[in-house]
Write a protein that holds these residues in place. Structure first.
Motif, PDB file in Angstrom:
ATOM      1  N   TRP A 116       0.847  -1.196   0.000  1.00 35.18           N
ATOM      2  CA  TRP A 116       0.000   0.000   0.000  1.00 35.18           C
ATOM      3  C   TRP A 116       0.876   1.236   0.000  1.00 35.18           C
ATOM      4  N   ARG A 117       1.920   1.187   0.836  1.00 34.30           N
ATOM      5  CA  ARG A 117       2.801   2.357   0.884  1.00 34.30           C
ATOM      6  C   ARG A 117       3.453   2.588  -0.472  1.00 34.30           C
ATOM      7  N   LEU A 118       3.890   1.528  -1.108  1.00 38.33           N
ATOM      8  CA  LEU A 118       4.521   1.683  -2.416  1.00 38.33           C
ATOM      9  C   LEU A 118       3.539   2.270  -3.418  1.00 38.33           C
TER      10      LEU A 118
ATOM     11  N   PHE B  74       3.895   5.795  -5.436  1.00 37.99           N
ATOM     12  CA  PHE B  74       3.816   5.943  -6.888  1.00 37.99           C
ATOM     13  C   PHE B  74       2.638   6.835  -7.261  1.00 37.99           C
ATOM     14  N   GLU B  75       1.589   6.732  -6.480  1.00 39.02           N
ATOM     15  CA  GLU B  75       0.425   7.563  -6.779  1.00 39.02           C
ATOM     16  C   GLU B  75       0.769   9.033  -6.579  1.00 39.02           C
TER      17      GLU B  75
ATOM     18  N   ALA C 226       2.516  14.356  -8.661  1.00 36.59           N
ATOM     19  CA  ALA C 226       3.548  15.401  -8.668  1.00 36.59           C
ATOM     20  C   ALA C 226       4.099  15.603 -10.068  1.00 36.59           C
ATOM     21  N   ALA C 227       4.301  14.518 -10.783  1.00 38.66           N
ATOM     22  CA  ALA C 227       4.831  14.641 -12.139  1.00 38.66           C
ATOM     23  C   ALA C 227       3.845  15.378 -13.038  1.00 38.66           C
ATOM     24  N   ILE C 228       2.585  15.061 -12.891  1.00 39.10           N
ATOM     25  CA  ILE C 228       1.571  15.734 -13.712  1.00 39.10           C
ATOM     26  C   ILE C 228       1.520  17.217 -13.375  1.00 39.10           C
ATOM     27  N   ALA C 229       1.566  17.505 -12.067  1.00 36.33           N
ATOM     28  CA  ALA C 229       1.525  18.911 -11.666  1.00 36.33           C
ATOM     29  C   ALA C 229       2.741  19.655 -12.197  1.00 36.33           C
ATOM     30  N   ALA C 230       3.896  19.019 -12.113  1.00 38.30           N
ATOM     31  CA  ALA C 230       5.108  19.665 -12.615  1.00 38.30           C
ATOM     32  C   ALA C 230       5.005  19.906 -14.115  1.00 38.30           C
ATOM     33  N   ALA C 231       4.467  18.943 -14.815  1.00 42.17           N
ATOM     34  CA  ALA C 231       4.319  19.103 -16.265  1.00 42.17           C
ATOM     35  C   ALA C 231       3.384  20.266 -16.573  1.00 42.17           C
ATOM     36  N   ILE C 232       2.317  20.383 -15.805  1.00 41.57           N
ATOM     37  CA  ILE C 232       1.377  21.482 -16.030  1.00 41.57           C
ATOM     38  C   ILE C 232       2.049  22.819 -15.763  1.00 41.57           C
TER      39      ILE C 232
END
Lengths: 200, 268
Positions: free
Chosen positions: B96-98, B102-103, B108-114
């Motif tokens: 669950w932690r993993l 990843f979630e 974060a990656a999507i937000a950074a891309a935006i």
């Protein structure tokens, strides 16, 4: 009461850890599995091994049983059928049918006439010998439908084939049995130390 | 009933149903047909023999040792199931932690891309709003153009613009050209210098110079005569030096792809 529960309910409770439910299920269904294996192989040792394997399999893989597809009895017969095939292919290709088996099976005394009882025993031995001499796929349908009195649908479910296949095989197996019994009646042998080969 | 029908009906019956069957049609045909009668009798005898075998083995069952082995396996499974469940609890939180990691990482990656896209979009928008940098000739803006100041005639845009001989005294390729929309408006459009890092300082200096030059005449934009990928010819109406009452002069001006005036031709 556990006796009022169906096989599926007992299985569910057994898989949940209820030992009483599992014991009740075992007592209810072990006899038919044992007799099926006995009639198929003619060996009590194989029959007991198959019975044990079937219920161990039920413990391990019972969660995969789907009640919508058929009854638990048909499922157990199907599992037993596979174990019987394995046992026959492994090393038990010849089943000994001799007088010791008469000691293991209860003697049938219909009435107080010993001669009648002996005749009955000889008849049942002849029938059993004839069944054991059938090819495996004919033997299965005879044991399931005639000896175990399964319906065509349950037998088809256990064997994994169509009902029409069951009927045609049964019809053919009856003809073969009738001819064998006619020959055996004409010869009227005394059953003692006869080796019957299970033709797989 | 025919033999085929008899066979079809009897095939659908089990051995026990045949044994117990009292159906008149079947019995009638069996009595009438010796073959079918013999067959029916044969099946009934087989059923009776089966009954004896059934009765003989009806009480047969596995020995108690099989039951003991099976129950032992059941208890073993039950006792092993508990630590297995504990391991599940141990494994599940890690997984669950993993998955949460990843979630969150994905978010974060999507937000950074935006953010990056927005930043680049804003920068691009700012560049477009600031205008296109154009190189301009360094002309003598203090002196108004006159018909005598002829330059090399530039052909239409389709023939390509020739390098004009500019009227600028220094001929430098850098400089600014001030074009004002009206005589009273000193705040005309400014043309940037491409090759200057001090474009803003130069613009302000030249603005001050142009505004100070009262003889600078704004040009009236007329219809473009032709245009091509390389240059564009614009017909312009120039004020007549004779005065406002006289007919204005018309000139064709060739403007290059970079906005720099290549040539001018006096039409009248």
């Amino acid at each position: 009461m556990l006796t009022e529960l169906s096989d599926e309910q007992l299985l569910t409770q057994s898989l949940a850890g209820d030992e009483d439910a599992f014991t009740a299920l075992y007592h209810r269904r072990q006899g038919m599995v044992y007799r099926f294996a006995l009639h198929m192989c003619g060996s009590t040792q194989i029959a007991e091994e198959v019975t044990q394997d079937v219920f161990l399999f039920l413990l391990q893989k019972g969660a995969g049983f789907d009640a919508d597809r058929g009854a638990l009895a048909a499922y157990l017969f199907g599992v037993a059928r596979n174990y019987i095939r394995r046992a026959l292919q492994r090393s038990y290709s010849e089943a000994l049918l001799h007088t010791s088996m008469e000691d293991e099976m209860p003697s049938l005394l219909v009435d107080n006439d010993p001669a009648h009882g002996i005749a009955q025993r000889q008849t049942s031995d002849a029938v059993w010998k004839a069944i054991l001499s059938l090819p495996a796929h004919y033997r299965e349908v005879v044991v399931l439908c005639d000896v175990q009195e399964l319906t065509y649908a349950d037998a088809a479910e256990a064997m994994g084939c169509a009902i029409g296949t069951i009927r045609s095989r049964l019809h053919r197996a009856h003809d073969m049995l009738a001819r064998k019994l006619q020959h055996s009646a004409a010869a009227a042998p005394k059953i003692s130390n006869v080796t019957a080969r299970c033709i797989s | 009933m025919t033999c085929r029908e008899f066979k079809k009906i009897t095939e659908a019956l089990t051995l026990w149903e045949l044994l117990r069957s009292q159906e008149g049609r079947l019995l009638g045909h069996a009595g009438a047909c010796s073959t079918c009668g013999a067959w029916l009798q044969q099946q009934r005898m087989l059923a009776a023999n089966m009954q004896t075998l059934q009765a003989r083995t009806a009480a047969s069952g596995a020995s108690p040792k099989v039951e003991q082995a099976v129950l032992q396996a059941f208890r073993q499974r039950s006792s092993q199931a508990r630590p297995w469940i504990v391991e599940d609890d141990r494994i599940a939180p890690v997984a669950w932690r993993l998955s949460r990691f990843f979630e969150v990482g994905a978010y974060a990656a999507i937000a950074a891309a935006i953010v990056v896209v927005l930043f680049l979009g804003v920068r691009l928008w700012q560049q477009r709003l600031a205008g296109v940098p154009v190189q301009s000739q360094n002309t003598n803006v203090s002196r108004p153009t006159s018909p005598s100041d002829r330059v090399q005639i530039a052909s239409s845009g389709s023939e390509g613009a020739q390098a004009p001989a500019t009227t600028a005294s220094d001929g430098s390729k850098s400089g600014t050209l001030m074009s004002q929309t009206s005589a009273s408006n000193n705040n005309g459009r400014r043309l940037w210098r491409k090759d200057s890092d001090d474009s803003e300082q130069l613009e302000s200096t030249e603005l001050a110079q142009a505004s100070a030059d009262a003889a600078y005449t704004p040009l009236m934009f007329c219809d473009p005569l032709s245009c091509s990928s390389d240059s564009q010819v614009v017909r312009m109406e120039l004020p007549s030096p004779a005065g406002p009452d006289s007919q204005p002069q018309v000139a064709d001006v060739v403007v290059g792809y970079d906005g720099v005036v290549r040539a001018v031709r006096m039409v009248n």
